[in-house]
Every structure is written in C-alpha cells, then in structure tokens.
Design a protein around this motif. Structure first.
Motif, PDB file in Angstrom:
ATOM      1  N   ALA A   1       5.974  17.193  -5.359  1.00 49.92           N
ATOM      2  CA  ALA A   1       7.120  16.195  -5.285  1.00 49.92           C
ATOM      3  C   ALA A   1       7.292  15.541  -3.646  1.00 49.92           C
ATOM      4  O   ALA A   1       7.283  14.176  -3.794  1.00 49.92           O
ATOM      5  CB  ALA A   1       8.383  16.833  -5.602  1.00 49.92           C
ATOM      6  N   PRO A   2       7.362  16.362  -2.427  1.00 49.84           N
ATOM      7  CA  PRO A   2       7.483  15.897  -1.388  1.00 49.84           C
ATOM      8  C   PRO A   2       6.282  14.867  -1.236  1.00 49.84           C
ATOM      9  O   PRO A   2       6.349  14.033  -0.261  1.00 49.84           O
ATOM     10  CB  PRO A   2       7.632  16.877  -0.462  1.00 49.84           C
ATOM     11  N   VAL A   3       5.215  15.326  -1.340  1.00 49.35           N
ATOM     12  CA  VAL A   3       3.828  14.627  -1.205  1.00 49.35           C
ATOM     13  C   VAL A   3       4.020  13.236  -1.599  1.00 49.35           C
ATOM     14  O   VAL A   3       3.805  11.943  -1.161  1.00 49.35           O
ATOM     15  CB  VAL A   3       2.610  15.366  -1.744  1.00 49.35           C
ATOM     16  N   LEU A   4       4.323  13.135  -2.895  1.00 53.87           N
ATOM     17  CA  LEU A   4       4.477  11.834  -3.725  1.00 53.87           C
ATOM     18  C   LEU A   4       5.557  11.021  -3.333  1.00 53.87           C
ATOM     19  O   LEU A   4       5.433   9.729  -3.203  1.00 53.87           O
ATOM     20  CB  LEU A   4       4.728  12.141  -5.129  1.00 53.87           C
ATOM     21  N   ALA A   5       6.664  11.887  -2.964  1.00 56.40           N
ATOM     22  CA  ALA A   5       7.886  10.709  -2.224  1.00 56.40           C
ATOM     23  C   ALA A   5       7.318  10.086  -0.846  1.00 56.40           C
ATOM     24  O   ALA A   5       7.300   8.918  -0.897  1.00 56.40           O
ATOM     25  CB  ALA A   5       8.979  12.000  -1.825  1.00 56.40           C
ATOM     26  N   ASP A   6       6.498  10.923   0.102  1.00 55.32           N
ATOM     27  CA  ASP A   6       5.922  10.135   1.256  1.00 55.32           C
ATOM     28  C   ASP A   6       5.104   9.168   0.743  1.00 55.32           C
ATOM     29  O   ASP A   6       4.992   7.922   1.521  1.00 55.32           O
ATOM     30  CB  ASP A   6       5.584  11.210   2.115  1.00 55.32           C
ATOM     31  N   CYS A   7       3.896   9.566   0.068  1.00 56.58           N
ATOM     32  CA  CYS A   7       3.264   8.365  -0.635  1.00 56.58           C
ATOM     33  C   CYS A   7       3.832   7.266  -1.005  1.00 56.58           C
ATOM     34  O   CYS A   7       3.371   5.926  -0.946  1.00 56.58           O
ATOM     35  CB  CYS A   7       1.975   9.091  -1.144  1.00 56.58           C
ATOM     36  N   GLY A   8       4.703   7.600  -1.876  1.00 54.20           N
ATOM     37  CA  GLY A   8       5.370   6.647  -2.656  1.00 54.20           C
ATOM     38  C   GLY A   8       6.003   5.468  -1.660  1.00 54.20           C
ATOM     39  O   GLY A   8       6.164   4.153  -1.745  1.00 54.20           O
ATOM     40  N   LYS A   9       6.509   6.140  -0.656  1.00 55.96           N
ATOM     41  CA  LYS A   9       7.297   5.121   0.392  1.00 55.96           C
ATOM     42  C   LYS A   9       6.266   4.214   1.053  1.00 55.96           C
ATOM     43  O   LYS A   9       6.466   2.787   1.288  1.00 55.96           O
ATOM     44  CB  LYS A   9       7.790   5.889   1.483  1.00 55.96           C
ATOM     45  N   ARG A  10       4.994   4.438   1.206  1.00 55.89           N
ATOM     46  CA  ARG A  10       3.946   3.625   1.856  1.00 55.89           C
ATOM     47  C   ARG A  10       3.343   2.674   0.898  1.00 55.89           C
ATOM     48  O   ARG A  10       3.316   1.308   1.178  1.00 55.89           O
ATOM     49  CB  ARG A  10       2.704   4.261   2.215  1.00 55.89           C
ATOM     50  N   LEU A  11       3.441   3.029  -0.707  1.00 56.20           N
ATOM     51  CA  LEU A  11       3.230   2.155  -1.363  1.00 56.20           C
ATOM     52  C   LEU A  11       4.183   1.117  -1.654  1.00 56.20           C
ATOM     53  O   LEU A  11       4.067  -0.057  -1.967  1.00 56.20           O
ATOM     54  CB  LEU A  11       2.930   2.979  -2.993  1.00 56.20           C
ATOM     55  N   ASP A  12       5.467   1.404  -1.524  1.00 56.08           N
ATOM     56  CA  ASP A  12       6.753   0.482  -1.638  1.00 56.08           C
ATOM     57  C   ASP A  12       6.574  -0.517  -0.413  1.00 56.08           C
ATOM     58  O   ASP A  12       6.543  -1.609  -0.537  1.00 56.08           O
ATOM     59  CB  ASP A  12       7.891   1.326  -1.571  1.00 56.08           C
ATOM     60  N   GLN A  13       6.330  -0.165   0.640  1.00 66.62           N
ATOM     61  CA  GLN A  13       6.018  -0.854   1.721  1.00 66.62           C
ATOM     62  C   GLN A  13       4.745  -1.879   1.593  1.00 66.62           C
ATOM     63  O   GLN A  13       4.974  -3.057   2.100  1.00 66.62           O
ATOM     64  CB  GLN A  13       5.818  -0.080   3.071  1.00 66.62           C
ATOM     65  N   HIS A  14       3.774  -1.408   1.057  1.00 70.96           N
ATOM     66  CA  HIS A  14       2.700  -2.102   0.514  1.00 70.96           C
ATOM     67  C   HIS A  14       3.280  -3.395  -0.024  1.00 70.96           C
ATOM     68  O   HIS A  14       2.815  -4.426   0.066  1.00 70.96           O
ATOM     69  CB  HIS A  14       1.735  -1.407  -0.020  1.00 70.96           C
ATOM     70  N   ASP A  15       3.842  -3.242  -1.180  1.00 75.89           N
ATOM     71  CA  ASP A  15       4.354  -4.307  -2.000  1.00 75.89           C
ATOM     72  C   ASP A  15       5.442  -5.156  -1.339  1.00 75.89           C
ATOM     73  O   ASP A  15       5.387  -6.469  -1.573  1.00 75.89           O
ATOM     74  CB  ASP A  15       5.117  -3.551  -3.373  1.00 75.89           C
ATOM     75  N   VAL A  16       6.376  -4.527  -0.340  1.00 78.87           N
ATOM     76  CA  VAL A  16       7.085  -5.284   0.264  1.00 78.87           C
ATOM     77  C   VAL A  16       6.222  -6.542   1.154  1.00 78.87           C
ATOM     78  O   VAL A  16       6.725  -7.711   1.249  1.00 78.87           O
ATOM     79  CB  VAL A  16       7.955  -4.360   1.085  1.00 78.87           C
ATOM     80  N   ASP A  17       5.252  -6.047   1.864  1.00 76.01           N
ATOM     81  CA  ASP A  17       4.550  -6.689   2.708  1.00 76.01           C
ATOM     82  C   ASP A  17       3.320  -7.438   1.960  1.00 76.01           C
ATOM     83  O   ASP A  17       2.706  -8.311   2.698  1.00 76.01           O
ATOM     84  CB  ASP A  17       3.836  -5.834   3.714  1.00 76.01           C
ATOM     85  N   ARG A  18       3.436  -7.385   0.872  1.00 77.67           N
ATOM     86  CA  ARG A  18       2.426  -8.027  -0.107  1.00 77.67           C
ATOM     87  C   ARG A  18       2.025  -9.467   0.281  1.00 77.67           C
ATOM     88  O   ARG A  18       3.214 -10.146  -0.102  1.00 77.67           O
ATOM     89  CB  ARG A  18       2.149  -7.691  -1.734  1.00 77.67           C
ATOM     90  N   GLY A  19       1.210 -10.021   0.456  1.00 77.65           N
ATOM     91  CA  GLY A  19       1.039 -11.743   0.751  1.00 77.65           C
ATOM     92  C   GLY A  19       1.458 -11.947   1.978  1.00 77.65           C
ATOM     93  O   GLY A  19       1.373 -13.191   2.050  1.00 77.65           O
ATOM     94  N   VAL A  20       2.040 -11.516   2.705  1.00 79.58           N
ATOM     95  CA  VAL A  20       2.847 -11.911   3.945  1.00 79.58           C
ATOM     96  C   VAL A  20       2.267 -10.917   5.121  1.00 79.58           C
ATOM     97  O   VAL A  20       1.588 -11.666   5.938  1.00 79.58           O
ATOM     98  CB  VAL A  20       4.306 -11.509   3.913  1.00 79.58           C
ATOM     99  N   ASN A  21       2.729  -9.526   5.157  1.00 79.89           N
ATOM    100  CA  ASN A  21       2.016  -8.789   6.299  1.00 79.89           C
ATOM    101  C   ASN A  21       0.675  -7.956   5.809  1.00 79.89           C
ATOM    102  O   ASN A  21       0.386  -7.237   6.574  1.00 79.89           O
ATOM    103  CB  ASN A  21       3.062  -8.207   7.038  1.00 79.89           C
ATOM    104  N   GLY A  22       0.536  -8.007   4.633  1.00 75.47           N
ATOM    105  CA  GLY A  22      -0.343  -7.308   4.100  1.00 75.47           C
ATOM    106  C   GLY A  22      -1.383  -7.889   2.880  1.00 75.47           C
ATOM    107  O   GLY A  22      -1.274  -9.036   2.694  1.00 75.47           O
TER     108      GLY A  22
END
Length: 245
Positions: free
Chosen positions: A82-103
């Motif tokens: 659970a804590p591993v997926l929570a931390d990794c999920g934050k990075r995936l969420d940030q990926h989608d936020v930055d998608r096409g702009v900063n990533g």
C-alpha cells in the motif's frame, strides 16, 4: 544610439567590473550552500527507439559505505504494498498533470504487472496500452523511468524471453557505485529467470504476469538469462544482446 545608413547598432551598456566580480562570488556562494540531490545519474542507450524519461533519485547517501548490504540475489518475500503504490501513484499522477506540457505526451500506465522486493528497494512495473513505467522506491525517495510508444515494440511471439530497450543503469556521481536494472517479457512457459552478469553475478529475477524485473549493485551489464519452467527444468540459456550506447 549609433546609426549609419541601412544599419542600426544599439549601444551596449558596460558592466562595472567590481559589481560583476561581486555578483560572481555571490552566485558561487549560493550554489555551494545548497544541498546537492544529484547524487545519481541514470544511463540509457542513446540509440534506443523507445522514448524514455528518467528522474534523479537519492537512493542512498554517498557517506554510507554499506549501501548495498541489504541487497540479495534472490527477491525477498512481499511486504505491505500500500505505501509503495501510494508513493508511486503520486508520481504517475504528476506525469499526467505534466503530460504534453512539462513531460511526455502519453498517459501514465496504471496496471501493476510485477513487483520486485529486494533489499531496500521495491520496484513496481506499471504497464498500459501506450507506455510502461518502472517505479523505484527506497527509504530515501521515489524515481520513475517511463517508456512510451510501446505499440511499436516487437511482440514476444514464440520467444521465451525478450528484454526491453533501453537497458538502464544508475551511477552515484560521487562514489562511482552503480546499479543495473533489467525489465522484460517472458513466455507463460517460464517460471524462473536467472540473470548472469558480465562480472559474474547470478541474479534471480521476479516473474509475474508474463513480465520480469530485477536489479543488482554492479557495473556488470546483463550477459545472459537462464530460463526454467515451474518444475525447475531448464528451458533455455539465452544471450542478451549488448546495446550500443
């Protein structure tokens, strides 16, 4: 402003040498007082056809000479994911936020295909129709290596094993200590994968859902894989092609 027919040349202001020197020292002091977090450098082949994005991560501090003391050639028993997926999920969420702009311009994958528990690092391979992401989590933080445009990747077909390009490594820029990674696909016939490295290590990979993941603290690149069925019978020993960097 100086002017001549057909030419306009603006006056360039002259910098005060004393002010310039003072500013130089101020910048140097500012840089030297900031804590450095760029202790690790990722390395991927420059010739790869797969787009790759890698973030720096403080895995262990250079002052710890026993950084790899917890590493084992065999993966350890699974822990609380659970804590591993929570931390990794934050990075995936940030990926989608930055998608096409900063990533990169592809959606973050969300399916957990294989988890490798080994030493102080837990690796989670996320897969999706357009991309894969390898999340690497240690007590010091999280890093993500993203691979997009996977639709063009050659299918596994009748092969028992296929590694991904790029083969990825990570080097401590202060101590020179290195970590190597391998990710790939395996046939349903394969129950166990043992990686042989150029410097003689034998590393048992984690296999699940047709995917394989492993890491080891070494400069040695993966040289070959030994493939076994579920009963422990030898299926094949296959060389791993050297990637030109």
């Amino acid at each position: 402003m100086n002017t001549t027919p057909g030419n306009i040349t603006p006056d360039i202001p002259q910098l005060d040498p004393m002010r310039l020197q003072a500013r130089k020292h101020a910048l140097l002091n500012e840089i030297s007082t900031k804590p450095s977090r760029r202790w690790w450098r990722f390395a991927v082949p420059a010739t790869t056809l797969v787009a790759a994005v890698a973030a720096t991560l403080v895995l262990w501090t250079p002052t710890n000479p026993n950084a790899y003391a917890s590493w084992t050639a065999e993966p350890r028993a699974p822990g609380d994911l659970a804590p591993v997926l929570a931390d990794c999920g934050k990075r995936l969420d940030q990926h989608d936020v930055d998608r096409g702009v900063n990533g990169p311009d592809w959606p973050a994958p969300r399916e957990v295909s294989v988890v490798d528990w080994r030493g102080d690092m837990t690796m989670v391979l996320y897969t999706g129709p357009q991309s894969e992401s390898l999340c690497m989590r240690t007590p010091k933080g999280v890093a993500m290596s993203d691979h997009g445009n996977v639709k063009g990747r050659e299918p596994l077909g009748d092969r028992l094993f296929a590694d991904f390009a790029p083969q990825m490594g990570m080097t401590d820029v202060h101590t020179g200590s290195s970590v190597q990674f391998l990710t790939g696909r395996v046939s349903p016939k394969v129950g166990k994968v043992v990686i042989g490295t150029q410097d003689g290590l034998k590393v048992t990979a984690t296999v699940d859902n047709g995917w394989v993941v492993a890491w080891w603290p070494s400069l040695g690149k993966p040289e070959h894989v030994e493939l076994y069925d579920e009963a422990g019978g030898v299926l094949q020993t296959a060389p791993i092609p050297v990637r030109v960097r």
